[in-house]
Enzyme design. Structure first.
Site, mmCIF file in Angstrom:
data_model
loop_
_atom_site.group_PDB
_atom_site.id
_atom_site.type_symbol
_atom_site.label_atom_id
_atom_site.label_comp_id
_atom_site.label_asym_id
_atom_site.label_seq_id
_atom_site.Cartn_x
_atom_site.Cartn_y
_atom_site.Cartn_z
ATOM 1 N N HIS A 75 -16.992 27.772 -2.851
ATOM 2 C CA HIS A 75 -16.426 28.233 -1.585
ATOM 3 C C HIS A 75 -15.914 27.035 -0.822
ATOM 4 O O HIS A 75 -16.619 26.046 -0.656
ATOM 5 C CB HIS A 75 -17.493 28.954 -0.760
ATOM 6 N N CYS A 124 -10.903 28.910 -1.916
ATOM 7 C CA CYS A 124 -9.980 29.248 -0.837
ATOM 8 C C CYS A 124 -9.311 27.971 -0.327
ATOM 9 O O CYS A 124 -9.941 26.924 -0.276
ATOM 10 C CB CYS A 124 -10.729 29.914 0.311
#
Lengths: 475, 580
Positions: free
Chosen positions: A253, A295
């Site tokens: 992440h 991301c």
């Protein structure tokens, strides 16, 4: 005298013609049409043997993207003829007087390159990419069951590079969690990257080098920069050299310019850039392919500034990167989109495949991936069109056939005496070791040995006590 | 308590807190400061500056003339002196041009981005002494026999000192110049009927001496341009291991199927007999730790092709398939014992189903050695078991295999065959013989070249590493630098200095030791485990750490201080008003 004049004249002309050479350099080497006998690299042409003047004719191709080389190419022989004529002119007098002078005649003959004795025998050297070994650093930075897909991503890439021939000793696998043994795993001791559950990624032969809480930013940086405690085993080290192609794959992440490690800390894009820079400083890689699935992944390669690094990321800055599908039995998403579509191509490759990275990049479908993959090529002069996928994902080694051994005496008799001979070198090495100052490897002991700290500390303490005393008096 | 007292107390309270803050500030400053031992950055940079390491390595060559003509047609002593002087001048000029040609090349744009690329520039320089030798090389003796005598006169015992023995023999039909390069530091040249012509003698010697060191000179020039496009095809550098002060050499006997063939080998004796002499020659440069292992059930990771040959089925491995030979994850070849760079040598016994197994060239010729080399990794030899049963490799059986390993070791460690470069064009008629060293695997010529090359390389590497370290430490201000690092750096600098002095004194062995020390400790400093701090620690992070601590305290404090100042001003005003 003559030589000096000639040399300066040559230098002047060379300087004047420099821009032209710039344009030609990429095209010229070993061009048989003009009959120059250059070095194998084709880089320097001696047009004047008297004074050793040469014209530098090879320049990085990247410097000349806009000039059409063909247009200038034709003029080169004329320039050479002109320079040679000039050389002849400036040396006429000198030449007539010392024709018999040995070095003049010898110089060219001697310094013209002669292939190595072995060179003719070298056969089987294939790769022109210039690397002799492949390494892979595969990092999954997230913990916990719901991040199953990150572990599956990493193991899928692991599976691919191993299938394409990178041995386990050259793969550094970092997994922050062991979801295979998670009690919530409906299929214990397995990890799948597809709802069809075709391949058990955990299989029988997975060598995880850094596991669980060992996956930290510090360990990752240590791994890249090669600064380990001496007792760190070989399998946990990235023992690359200046001929290593390194695949660095990261997933987890992340956000703008950071990637979370273990929910506790994060690595910044500067950290990665600095680590790569240090690798470059110490010749620890030949080329790096940096691939990241997270991301805003493109923000992670933004700060890299070392050459010969190619980067691909799952999403541009500001975009999220999505998972591909959920396996209802496992109950969580099993793979991320970017990795999934990469694998679609990679899984079809064989070890000898000649697909280029550009071909891999062109398979990226923004619609399917649901984010725009970022690709950074400005640090990579070889261009992705020329780099094979297997240059990074495969373990292609070059090979040289050995045609003959080195004649040795048949040596039953000597063995005794020779073993003895070997001993002195051991004692010699022991002596040398003592000369090198021993390196201290324990934890940081920055302040423990220094008296300087104690003075301000005592002063401060006294001040504090005085303050307390003062207060107590006042109140 | 009156309001006067109350105010005074408040001032005191405030002042005491401020005093504590002021006194605590230096403590906080000192304790949060990272310890950085000062490094001699200036000295380190000075090594990299242009022309700091422009060295000439001086080689002493003694030329001795022998009169084998019987009629005294040998040049006189005076003439010989003249001859050697001319030879020296010519040789040095010859080697000067090599460098000049290269220097121009460096003006190209490639080097622009790498400033100071030419900080090391090494040139060979010759010192020739000539004279008459008479009694050692008798007339009619073959050079080979003279060289075999191995007396101290015939070959020097020092790196950098060489002897050239020139015999003037009577002209003989069909007899050409005969050059014999011995395995020691000597060359024997027979000149039938040439000694009368000074120019020819000088030319021949120039070609011989110049040719012998030409490869070395080219190598020094190559060293300065390590990175670049050309390096991608430089097989030599791709194959040669990087220098390390210690290598781990592993000999593995891999047996595909022990149910068919049981194998064993006398590896210790074989290593002692064939490999250790080679290593002990190289002990000046590196240490070698040797271990061996036998592994069974090592399945062949690639599929061989079977072809019919002489009525038999033969299995062949084509060069395209060979790169995948070592990829099997099952072969646990990597040694975990040490972190020294490993060199692997594999003797592979294929399964009966795939034997005889042969390595073929791209033209489908079977390779006699059945061996191949993997750059920077090691070598592989395939040996076919003839029948099912027990197969034992005795020391004699291992002899041809060890010969291959030594050849591969030479390639991997960067030993170059000694040769007179371009001898075919320089001396088209001469017959050249190179003596090999069957007892050690490396001749002294080759060893000397290797030592000199590694010395220069280590100095260049040490300087580069120290400079990288200096750059790193200057750039990363929050990095801790321990005294240890400082010691290592100082030691490396000292060793570099010593190496330079030794090179100036032409003591190549001493220089090589110091260069190695410099290399080792500069690497140790750079790769010290304490040199990893959080590399990038942005200011925002610091604010984030201090804000929760200091904002709650400092806001009321500041307000109190402002109030106090206001009150003090008011009081002053009041006093003034009273006075008025």
């Amino acid at each position: 005298m003559d030589d000096a004049i000639a040399l300066s004249a040559m230098a002047f002309i060379e300087e004047a013609l420099e821009p032209l050479y710039v344009a030609h350099r990429a095209q010229l080497p070993s061009d048989p049409v003009y009959g120059w006998e250059g070095e194998p690299s084709g880089s320097a042409e001696s047009f004047c043997t008297r004074c050793g003047s040469t014209a530098a004719l090879e320049i990085h191709s990247r410097k000349t993207p806009r000039i059409d080389p063909m247009a200038h190419r034709r003029s080169i022989p004329y320039i050479f003829a002109f320079l040679s004529a000039l050389c002849a002119l400036t040396h006429t007098q000198a030449t007539s007087s010392i024709t018999s002078d040995a070095p003049t005649n010898l110089s060219l003959a001697l310094w013209s390159p002669q292939p190595d004795i072995n060179e003719a025998a070298i056969e089987g050297f294939f790769a022109s990419s210039g690397h002799t070994n492949n390494w892979a650093v595969l990092v999954c930075t997230s913990r916990f069951w719901f991040n199953y897909r990150h572990i599956a991503n990493t193991l899928s890439i692991y599976h691919t590079v191993k299938r394409l021939g990178i041995p386990d000793s050259n793969i550094i696998l970092m997994l922050s969690d062991d979801v295979a043994c998670n009690p919530r795993n409906h299929f214990p001791a397995t990890i799948y990257n597809n709802a069809g559950r075709f391949i058990d990624l955990y299989g029988r032969n997975v060598e995880v080098d850094y596991r669980g809480y060992e996956v930290t930013v510090e360990n990752f940086i240590r791994l890249l920069t090669g600064r380990h405690d001496p007792d760190v085993p070989r399998s946990k080290r990235l023992l690359t050299d200046d001929r290593s192609n390194v695949l660095v794959y990261m997933t987890g992440h992340g956000g703008d310019e950071f990637l979370k490690f273990q929910d506790a800390e994060e690595i910044g894009s500067h950290d990665i850039a600095d680590a790569f820079a240090q690798m470059y400083e110490k010749n620890r890689y030949h080329e790096i392919f940096f691939m990241i699935d997270t991301c805003q992944a493109a923000s992670m390669y933004k700060r890299i500034y070392s050459p010969n690094i190619l980067a691909a990321a799952s999403a541009e800055v500001g975009q999220n990167s999505y998972s591909h599908h959920v396996d209802p039995d496992i109950g969580v998403a099993v793979i991320d989109r970017f990795t999934y579509y990469n694998l679609e191509t990679l899984e079809k490759l064989k070890g000898e495949d000649k697909s280029t990275l550009q071909q891999l990049f062109s398979t990226y479908n923004t619609q399917a991936i649901a984010s725009t993959p970022g690709i950074r090529t400005d640090l990579y002069p070889r261009r992705p069109e020329n780099a094979l996928v297997t240059d990074f994902f495969g373990g292609v080694q070059n090979v040289q056939l050995t045609t003959a051994g080195y004649k040795l005496k048949s040596g039953n008799l000597q063995s005794q005496t020779l073993t003895k001979q070997h001993h002195p070198s051991k004692s010699g090495s022991a002596k040398r070791k003592s000369m090198v100052p021993p390196s201290r490897n324990n934890a940081l002991q920055v302040h423990s040995e220094r008296g300087a700290v104690s003075l301000p500390f005592v002063l401060g303490l006294m001040g504090f006590m005085a303050g307390v005393w003062f207060l107590s008096r006042v109140i | 308590m009156s309001s006067e007292d109350y105010e005074r107390t408040r001032t005191r309270v405030l002042a005491s807190i401020l005093v504590v803050f002021l006194l605590a500030t230096p403590i906080w400053w000192r304790t949060t400061e990272v310890y950085r031992a000062p490094l001699p950055v200036e000295d380190i940079r000075a090594w990299k500056e242009d022309k700091t390491f422009h060295r000439t390595l001086t080689l002493n060559v003694d030329v001795a003339f022998y009169d084998h003509t019987g009629d005294g047609s040998i040049p006189t002593a005076g003439k010989l002196l003249e001859l050697s002087e001319k030879l020296e001048a010519d040789l040095n000029e010859l080697y000067g041009t090599a460098e000049r040609g290269r220097a121009v090349r460096h003006q190209g744009d490639v080097e622009e981005s790498v400033p100071g690329e030419l900080f090391a520039d090494v040139k060979l320089w010759f010192r020739i002494s000539g004279g008459l030798g008479s009694k050692y090389w008798e007339r009619g003796q073959r050079p080979k026999d003279v060289a075999a005598k191995g007396d101290s006169w015939s070959a020097s015992s020092l790196n950098g000192h060489y002897k050239v023995h020139v015999a003037c023999t009577p002209p003989e039909a069909g007899k050409q110049t005969n050059i014999y390069v011995s395995s020691k530091r000597a060359v024997f040249v027979e000149l039938p009927g040439e000694c009368v012509d000074d120019v020819r003698v000088s030319n021949t010697l120039l070609s011989v001496i110049g040719g012998l060191f030409a490869d070395e000179q080219t190598n020094y020039l190559k060293m300065t341009e390590q990175k670049g496009e050309a390096a991608n095809t430089d097989w030599e550098s791709m194959r040669t291991m990087k220098y390390a002060s210690k290598y781990q050499v592993t000999f593995s006997l891999l047996n595909a199927d022990p149910s068919e063939v049981l194998v064993s080998w006398d590896i210790q004796e074989a290593v002692n007999a064939y490999i250790l002499p080679f290593f002990s020659q190289l002990s000046e440069l590196s240490e070698f730790a040797v271990d061996s292992q036998v592994q069974n059930y090592a399945a062949l990771p690639i599929q061989s092709q079977s072809i019919e040959k002489d009525g038999r089925t033969v299995h062949v491995l084509r060069p395209e398939a060979l790169p995948h030979f070592i990829n099997s994850a099952e072969w646990n070849l990597a040694s975990v014992v040490s972190s020294a760079p490993p060199l692997n040598f594999v003797l592979y016994i294929p399964p009966q189903s795939q034997s005889p197994l042969h390595v073929v060239t791209s033209k489908n010729d079977v390779l006699d050695t059945n061996a191949f080399l993997i750059p920077r990794w090691g070598g592989v030899v395939i040996s076919n078991a003839k029948e099912i049963g027990v197969r034992h490799f005795s020391v004699d059986d291992l002899h041809p295999i060890m010969e291959v390993y030594v050849a591969q070791l030479r390639d991997l460690l960067g030993v170059k065959h000694i040769r007179i470069r371009n001898v075919e064009t320089l001396l088209p008629k001469a017959q050249v013989t190179y003596e090999t060293a069957p007892d050690a695997g490396i001749t002294l010529w080759e060893l000397d070249q290797l030592v000199r090359r590694r010395t220069v390389q280590n100095i260049v590497d040490a300087v580069t590493t120290l400079n990288s370290l200096a750059t790193l430490i200057t750039n990363l201000e929050s990095m801790v630098v321990l005294d240890d690092i400082q010691n290592q750096v100082l030691y490396a600098l000292d060793a570099l200095h010593q190496a330079r002095l030794a090179l100036e004194a032409n003591d190549f062995s001493l220089a090589s030791q110091h260069a190695r020390d410099a290399f080792v400790s500069s690497e140790a400093a750079f790769f010290d485990p304490t040199m990893v701090s959080m590399l990038y620690f942005p200011d925002e992070h610091k604010y984030a750490v201090y804000m929760p601590l200091f904002v709650p305290i400092s806001v009321p404090l500041l307000i109190a201080v402002i109030r106090e100042i206001k009150g003090w001003k008011n009081r002053k005003k009041r006093i003034k008003q009273k006075e008025e």
